[in-house]
Scaffold this motif. Structure first.
Motif, PDB file in Angstrom:
ATOM      1  N   ARG A 269       0.852  -1.187   0.000  1.00 52.35           N
ATOM      2  CA  ARG A 269       0.000   0.000   0.000  1.00 52.35           C
ATOM      3  C   ARG A 269       0.891   1.240   0.000  1.00 52.35           C
ATOM      4  NH1 ARG A 269      -1.949   0.927   4.439  1.00 52.35           N
ATOM      5  NH2 ARG A 269      -1.039  -0.731   5.731  1.00 52.35           N
ATOM      6  N   PRO A 270       0.418   2.326  -0.627  1.00 49.74           N
ATOM      7  CA  PRO A 270       1.230   3.547  -0.670  1.00 49.74           C
ATOM      8  C   PRO A 270       1.562   4.071   0.727  1.00 49.74           C
ATOM      9  CG  PRO A 270      -0.615   3.704  -2.201  1.00 49.74           C
ATOM     10  CD  PRO A 270      -0.854   2.471  -1.377  1.00 49.74           C
ATOM     11  N   LEU A 271       2.753   4.606   0.877  1.00 46.10           N
ATOM     12  CA  LEU A 271       3.147   5.293   2.109  1.00 46.10           C
ATOM     13  C   LEU A 271       2.661   6.733   1.997  1.00 46.10           C
ATOM     14  CD1 LEU A 271       6.800   3.934   2.271  1.00 46.10           C
ATOM     15  CD2 LEU A 271       5.007   3.403   3.936  1.00 46.10           C
ATOM     16  N   VAL A 272       1.387   6.945   2.313  1.00 44.94           N
ATOM     17  CA  VAL A 272       0.745   8.233   2.020  1.00 44.94           C
ATOM     18  C   VAL A 272       1.374   9.375   2.811  1.00 44.94           C
ATOM     19  CG1 VAL A 272      -1.423   9.509   2.058  1.00 44.94           C
ATOM     20  CG2 VAL A 272      -1.412   7.092   1.416  1.00 44.94           C
ATOM     21  N   HIS A 273       1.509   9.191   4.110  1.00 43.64           N
ATOM     22  CA  HIS A 273       2.042  10.264   4.961  1.00 43.64           C
ATOM     23  C   HIS A 273       3.515  10.029   5.250  1.00 43.64           C
ATOM     24  CE1 HIS A 273      -2.335  11.084   6.390  1.00 43.64           C
ATOM     25  NE2 HIS A 273      -2.051  11.709   5.262  1.00 43.64           N
ATOM     26  N   ALA A 274       4.292  10.111   4.191  1.00 49.84           N
ATOM     27  CA  ALA A 274       5.743   9.937   4.269  1.00 49.84           C
ATOM     28  C   ALA A 274       6.386  10.810   3.207  1.00 49.84           C
ATOM     29  CB  ALA A 274       6.114   8.471   4.051  1.00 49.84           C
ATOM     30  N   VAL A 275       7.323  11.651   3.635  1.00 51.78           N
ATOM     31  CA  VAL A 275       8.005  12.561   2.710  1.00 51.78           C
ATOM     32  C   VAL A 275       9.491  12.570   3.050  1.00 51.78           C
ATOM     33  CG1 VAL A 275       8.257  14.964   1.994  1.00 51.78           C
ATOM     34  CG2 VAL A 275       5.986  14.029   2.332  1.00 51.78           C
ATOM     35  N   LEU A 276      10.319  12.509   2.021  1.00 53.13           N
ATOM     36  CA  LEU A 276      11.769  12.630   2.172  1.00 53.13           C
ATOM     37  C   LEU A 276      12.214  13.837   1.362  1.00 53.13           C
ATOM     38  CD1 LEU A 276      14.487  11.450   3.185  1.00 53.13           C
ATOM     39  CD2 LEU A 276      14.564  10.100   1.068  1.00 53.13           C
ATOM     40  N   VAL A 277      12.857  14.800   2.022  1.00 55.99           N
ATOM     41  CA  VAL A 277      13.195  16.077   1.394  1.00 55.99           C
ATOM     42  C   VAL A 277      14.700  16.288   1.386  1.00 55.99           C
ATOM     43  CG1 VAL A 277      12.831  18.576   1.462  1.00 55.99           C
ATOM     44  CG2 VAL A 277      11.003  17.040   2.177  1.00 55.99           C
ATOM     45  N   ASP A 278      15.216  16.688   0.236  1.00 54.11           N
ATOM     46  CA  ASP A 278      16.634  16.998   0.073  1.00 54.11           C
ATOM     47  C   ASP A 278      16.861  18.448   0.482  1.00 54.11           C
ATOM     48  OD1 ASP A 278      19.219  17.429  -0.738  1.00 54.11           O
ATOM     49  OD2 ASP A 278      18.974  16.523  -2.715  1.00 54.11           O
ATOM     50  N   ARG A 279      17.604  18.659   1.577  1.00 55.84           N
ATOM     51  CA  ARG A 279      17.909  20.011   2.065  1.00 55.84           C
ATOM     52  C   ARG A 279      19.325  20.435   1.687  1.00 55.84           C
ATOM     53  NH1 ARG A 279      12.840  21.773   3.185  1.00 55.84           N
ATOM     54  NH2 ARG A 279      11.911  20.756   4.991  1.00 55.84           N
ATOM     55  N   ASP A 280      19.931  19.760   0.783  1.00 56.03           N
ATOM     56  CA  ASP A 280      21.285  20.027   0.320  1.00 56.03           C
ATOM     57  C   ASP A 280      22.324  19.499   1.313  1.00 56.03           C
ATOM     58  OD1 ASP A 280      23.349  20.864  -1.279  1.00 56.03           O
ATOM     59  OD2 ASP A 280      23.302  22.930  -0.609  1.00 56.03           O
ATOM     60  N   ARG A 281      22.437  20.103   2.492  1.00 52.78           N
ATOM     61  CA  ARG A 281      23.451  19.649   3.448  1.00 52.78           C
ATOM     62  C   ARG A 281      22.976  18.456   4.274  1.00 52.78           C
ATOM     63  NH1 ARG A 281      26.453  25.031   5.921  1.00 52.78           N
ATOM     64  NH2 ARG A 281      27.149  25.887   3.912  1.00 52.78           N
ATOM     65  N   HIS A 282      21.684  18.252   4.362  1.00 49.24           N
ATOM     66  CA  HIS A 282      21.138  17.106   5.080  1.00 49.24           C
ATOM     67  C   HIS A 282      19.813  16.725   4.441  1.00 49.24           C
ATOM     68  CE1 HIS A 282      18.776  20.271   7.030  1.00 49.24           C
ATOM     69  NE2 HIS A 282      17.946  19.318   7.425  1.00 49.24           N
ATOM     70  N   LEU A 283      19.175  15.691   4.969  1.00 51.07           N
ATOM     71  CA  LEU A 283      17.885  15.229   4.461  1.00 51.07           C
ATOM     72  C   LEU A 283      16.884  15.217   5.610  1.00 51.07           C
ATOM     73  CD1 LEU A 283      19.925  12.549   2.892  1.00 51.07           C
ATOM     74  CD2 LEU A 283      18.232  13.569   1.377  1.00 51.07           C
ATOM     75  N   ASP A 284      15.626  15.520   5.289  1.00 45.06           N
ATOM     76  CA  ASP A 284      14.550  15.497   6.274  1.00 45.06           C
ATOM     77  C   ASP A 284      13.514  14.458   5.875  1.00 45.06           C
ATOM     78  OD1 ASP A 284      15.485  17.427   7.985  1.00 45.06           O
ATOM     79  OD2 ASP A 284      14.362  19.067   7.062  1.00 45.06           O
ATOM     80  N   ALA A 285      13.142  13.601   6.827  1.00 50.32           N
ATOM     81  CA  ALA A 285      12.047  12.654   6.618  1.00 50.32           C
ATOM     82  C   ALA A 285      10.916  13.034   7.562  1.00 50.32           C
ATOM     83  CB  ALA A 285      12.504  11.228   6.898  1.00 50.32           C
TER      84      ALA A 285
ATOM     85  N   VAL B 267      27.590   5.726  11.937  1.00 42.82           N
ATOM     86  CA  VAL B 267      26.900   4.863  10.975  1.00 42.82           C
ATOM     87  C   VAL B 267      26.904   5.459   9.572  1.00 42.82           C
ATOM     88  CG1 VAL B 267      25.407   3.829  12.731  1.00 42.82           C
ATOM     89  CG2 VAL B 267      24.614   5.872  11.495  1.00 42.82           C
ATOM     90  N   LEU B 268      27.401   6.674   9.426  1.00 45.04           N
ATOM     91  CA  LEU B 268      27.401   7.348   8.131  1.00 45.04           C
ATOM     92  C   LEU B 268      28.803   7.401   7.567  1.00 45.04           C
ATOM     93  CD1 LEU B 268      25.012  10.376   8.868  1.00 45.04           C
ATOM     94  CD2 LEU B 268      24.425   8.140   7.900  1.00 45.04           C
ATOM     95  N   GLY B 269      28.969   6.844   6.368  1.00 46.17           N
ATOM     96  CA  GLY B 269      30.225   6.953   5.656  1.00 46.17           C
ATOM     97  C   GLY B 269      30.118   8.139   4.714  1.00 46.17           C
ATOM     98  N   ASP B 270      30.030   7.861   3.427  1.00 50.06           N
ATOM     99  CA  ASP B 270      29.795   8.912   2.435  1.00 50.06           C
ATOM    100  C   ASP B 270      28.291   9.143   2.374  1.00 50.06           C
ATOM    101  OD1 ASP B 270      29.871  10.702   0.381  1.00 50.06           O
ATOM    102  OD2 ASP B 270      30.333   9.224  -1.176  1.00 50.06           O
ATOM    103  N   ALA B 271      27.760   9.809   3.396  1.00 53.51           N
ATOM    104  CA  ALA B 271      26.311   9.964   3.531  1.00 53.51           C
ATOM    105  C   ALA B 271      25.992  11.185   4.373  1.00 53.51           C
ATOM    106  CB  ALA B 271      25.704   8.715   4.173  1.00 53.51           C
ATOM    107  N   ARG B 272      24.896  11.848   4.030  1.00 52.68           N
ATOM    108  CA  ARG B 272      24.437  13.002   4.798  1.00 52.68           C
ATOM    109  C   ARG B 272      23.552  12.566   5.962  1.00 52.68           C
ATOM    110  NH1 ARG B 272      21.536  16.459   0.332  1.00 52.68           N
ATOM    111  NH2 ARG B 272      21.259  14.411  -0.628  1.00 52.68           N
ATOM    112  N   GLU B 273      23.434  13.426   6.945  1.00 58.00           N
ATOM    113  CA  GLU B 273      22.555  13.170   8.078  1.00 58.00           C
ATOM    114  C   GLU B 273      21.090  13.169   7.625  1.00 58.00           C
ATOM    115  OE1 GLU B 273      25.271  15.180  11.606  1.00 58.00           O
ATOM    116  OE2 GLU B 273      23.576  16.301  10.780  1.00 58.00           O
TER     117      GLU B 273
END
Length: 216
Positions: free
Chosen positions: A24-40, A199-205
């Protein structure tokens, strides 16, 4: 925990790829690219299901776990930056050595898939203890790496790092709904995949926030 999913088999040339998606679709779920980090941003159900899919990624090293969400409406408090880019998410084991440049073609051939219900460990199960010092050793290979391609964030890691970090999503699902109503002056419940966690290698927060009010 029972998790309904769809299983997709896609062949490109001589290579076959297995893709797992939520049924089923994950209706209330958003992942946003903030450039320096990501927001879920997640509501209770989405946080629980993302936690389940994160757990599934730990036990499915030969699969791509795809979470479509880039077309979703955001939470009612809005996405502050104009033109903030929303992303889909793909979770995969590093041993798969999947090239993100192939994703757009794989995604275009997914079809309806085969329904299946998978049984996952109890979300209350505590993973093996994490040694914080070992996390920062140079030889630590249990790290996430990220790639961005075709409006999709690829989170590549080991089974261990997926297991160790799934708790963030279950924490949001378990504690967010009770926290927000009793803190009206600051109804903000969140957790984070932080650079200091080892836990983050080549990865943003990734900042993960519980939201109970969403745009319809």
């Amino acid at each position: 925990m029972k998790l309904p999913v769809t299983i997709h088999q896609v062949r490109l040339g001589s290579t076959e790829f297995k893709v797992i998606r939520p049924a089923r679709p994950l209706v209330h779920a958003v992942l946003v690219d903030r450039d320096r980090h990501l927001d879920a941003y997640l509501d209770h159900e989405a946080a629980e299901r993302v936690g389940g899919l994160w757990t599934l990624a730990a036990s499915s090293p030969r699969s791509l776990v795809h979470l479509p969400m880039r077309g979703n409406r955001g939470p009612s408090h809005g996405l502050p930056e104009d033109g903030a880019r929303q992303l889909d998410l793909v979770l995969l084991h590093h041993s798969l050595q999947f090239a993100p440049s192939r994703w757009k073609e794989v995604r275009g051939r997914l079809g309806p898939g085969r329904p299946q219900t998978v049984t996952l460990p109890d979300p209350g199960h505590t993973p093996e203890a994490i040694d914080p010092d070992a996390r920062h050793h140079r030889e630590n290979r249990d790290l996430f790496h990220q790639h961005l391609h075709a409006e999709t964030l690829f989170m590549t890691g080991s089974a261990k790092v997926f297991r160790d970090t799934t708790r963030h999503f279950f924490d949001v699902a378990r504690n967010g709904p009770g926290y927000v109503p009793v803190h009206p002056s600051y109804p903000h419940f969140c957790t984070e995949l932080h650079s200091n966690d080892g836990v983050l290698g080549d990865a943003r927060e990734i900042h993960i926030e519980y939201c109970d009010q969403w745009n319809s």
